[in-house]
Design a protein around this motif. Sequence first.
Motif, PDB file in Angstrom:
ATOM      1  N   ALA A 105       0.840  -1.200   0.000  1.00  0.00           N
ATOM      2  CA  ALA A 105       0.000   0.000   0.000  1.00  0.00           C
ATOM      3  C   ALA A 105       0.874   1.249   0.000  1.00  0.00           C
ATOM      4  O   ALA A 105       1.876   1.312   0.719  1.00  0.00           O
ATOM      5  CB  ALA A 105      -0.931   0.010   1.209  1.00  0.00           C
ATOM      6  N   VAL A 128       0.293   5.655  -0.122  1.00  0.00           N
ATOM      7  CA  VAL A 128      -0.558   6.844  -0.160  1.00  0.00           C
ATOM      8  C   VAL A 128       0.353   8.057  -0.100  1.00  0.00           C
ATOM      9  O   VAL A 128       1.121   8.213   0.857  1.00  0.00           O
ATOM     10  CB  VAL A 128      -1.556   6.859   1.014  1.00  0.00           C
ATOM     11  CG1 VAL A 128      -2.297   8.182   1.061  1.00  0.00           C
ATOM     12  CG2 VAL A 128      -2.544   5.707   0.901  1.00  0.00           C
ATOM     13  N   ILE A 182      -2.565   5.453   6.337  1.00  0.00           N
ATOM     14  CA  ILE A 182      -2.707   4.002   6.244  1.00  0.00           C
ATOM     15  C   ILE A 182      -2.810   3.469   7.665  1.00  0.00           C
ATOM     16  O   ILE A 182      -1.889   3.667   8.472  1.00  0.00           O
ATOM     17  CB  ILE A 182      -1.525   3.351   5.517  1.00  0.00           C
ATOM     18  CG1 ILE A 182      -1.420   3.856   4.069  1.00  0.00           C
ATOM     19  CG2 ILE A 182      -1.667   1.831   5.528  1.00  0.00           C
ATOM     20  CD1 ILE A 182      -0.211   3.314   3.326  1.00  0.00           C
ATOM     21  N   ARG A 239      -0.940   3.293  12.826  1.00  0.00           N
ATOM     22  CA  ARG A 239      -1.535   4.253  11.914  1.00  0.00           C
ATOM     23  C   ARG A 239      -0.458   5.232  11.483  1.00  0.00           C
ATOM     24  O   ARG A 239       0.195   5.854  12.308  1.00  0.00           O
ATOM     25  CB  ARG A 239      -2.687   5.010  12.577  1.00  0.00           C
ATOM     26  CG  ARG A 239      -3.346   6.040  11.640  1.00  0.00           C
ATOM     27  CD  ARG A 239      -4.346   6.927  12.368  1.00  0.00           C
ATOM     28  NE  ARG A 239      -5.473   6.169  12.851  1.00  0.00           N
ATOM     29  CZ  ARG A 239      -5.761   5.976  14.138  1.00  0.00           C
ATOM     30  NH1 ARG A 239      -4.975   6.505  15.068  1.00  0.00           N
ATOM     31  NH2 ARG A 239      -6.804   5.286  14.503  1.00  0.00           N
ATOM     32  N   ASN A 287       3.200   7.686   2.719  1.00  0.00           N
ATOM     33  CA  ASN A 287       2.985   6.536   3.605  1.00  0.00           C
ATOM     34  C   ASN A 287       3.042   5.233   2.810  1.00  0.00           C
ATOM     35  O   ASN A 287       2.421   5.113   1.747  1.00  0.00           O
ATOM     36  CB  ASN A 287       1.631   6.651   4.300  1.00  0.00           C
ATOM     37  CG  ASN A 287       1.555   7.856   5.208  1.00  0.00           C
ATOM     38  OD1 ASN A 287       2.423   8.073   6.029  1.00  0.00           O
ATOM     39  ND2 ASN A 287       0.517   8.657   5.043  1.00  0.00           N
ATOM     40  N   VAL A 291      -6.648   4.520   3.983  1.00  0.00           N
ATOM     41  CA  VAL A 291      -6.663   3.062   3.885  1.00  0.00           C
ATOM     42  C   VAL A 291      -6.734   2.463   5.283  1.00  0.00           C
ATOM     43  O   VAL A 291      -5.892   2.765   6.132  1.00  0.00           O
ATOM     44  CB  VAL A 291      -5.406   2.543   3.156  1.00  0.00           C
ATOM     45  CG1 VAL A 291      -5.428   1.014   3.073  1.00  0.00           C
ATOM     46  CG2 VAL A 291      -5.304   3.157   1.758  1.00  0.00           C
TER      47      VAL A 291
END
Length: 216
Positions: free
Chosen positions: A165, A167, A172, A178, A184, A211
């Motif tokens: 993932a 971003v 995220i 977090r 990220n 996310v």
Amino acid sequence: MDRRKRFLAIGLIGLGILLIFGKWLSFITIVALVIIAYGIYKIRNGEEVRTGYTLLAVGGGLILLEHFMLVVAILMISLGFYYAKIRKTQSDGNYTQRQNITSSIHWDLDPWSLRNTSMWHIFGELDIDLSLAIVEDSSNVLMFQGIVGDIDLVVPEDYGVEIEAFVMFGQIEFEPNRETGMLNKLYWKSPNYDNSDQKVKIIISYVVGDVDIRLT
């Protein structure tokens, strides 16, 4: 996420955009960014999703009018990365491919068929629960990319899962951690992945995103 954390996340997204695109900002651009941020908040709140997407459309339209070439460049770069990623991850050609301006996926309410899938959108809201998936193959790849994305993903422990993932602006969340702010990244591979009968690789990439990944 409580209201205070939502506003913090939106504020950090806005700050990051201001830092990068500051020299292109005008009054109309600032208004557009505020509208987009409020639209994201509405979508995340879950009660006025349609209003949220309307606000995203209005804000995006204002930015498009004010900075047409910049917006076109961002879209072209994002699509370029998307097609390049497809060639690497879906090399056998057996996959479902979608490109939309907006996408609203709710694979958390009823059983759904799990198959190789690649999606790109400008604005996307995706709720995915892998425990409801009807498996058609032992190994699958799910790829979600675009400009603005809001993803809630539920992963059961009996699946072998690999997650990538990214971003650029946003957050995220992968319990209990977090990451909020800029650039990220997350990579996670379940301990049982290599020996699992059901494997799924999930690739997520957005310019602005929220996310949330939960294990069950």
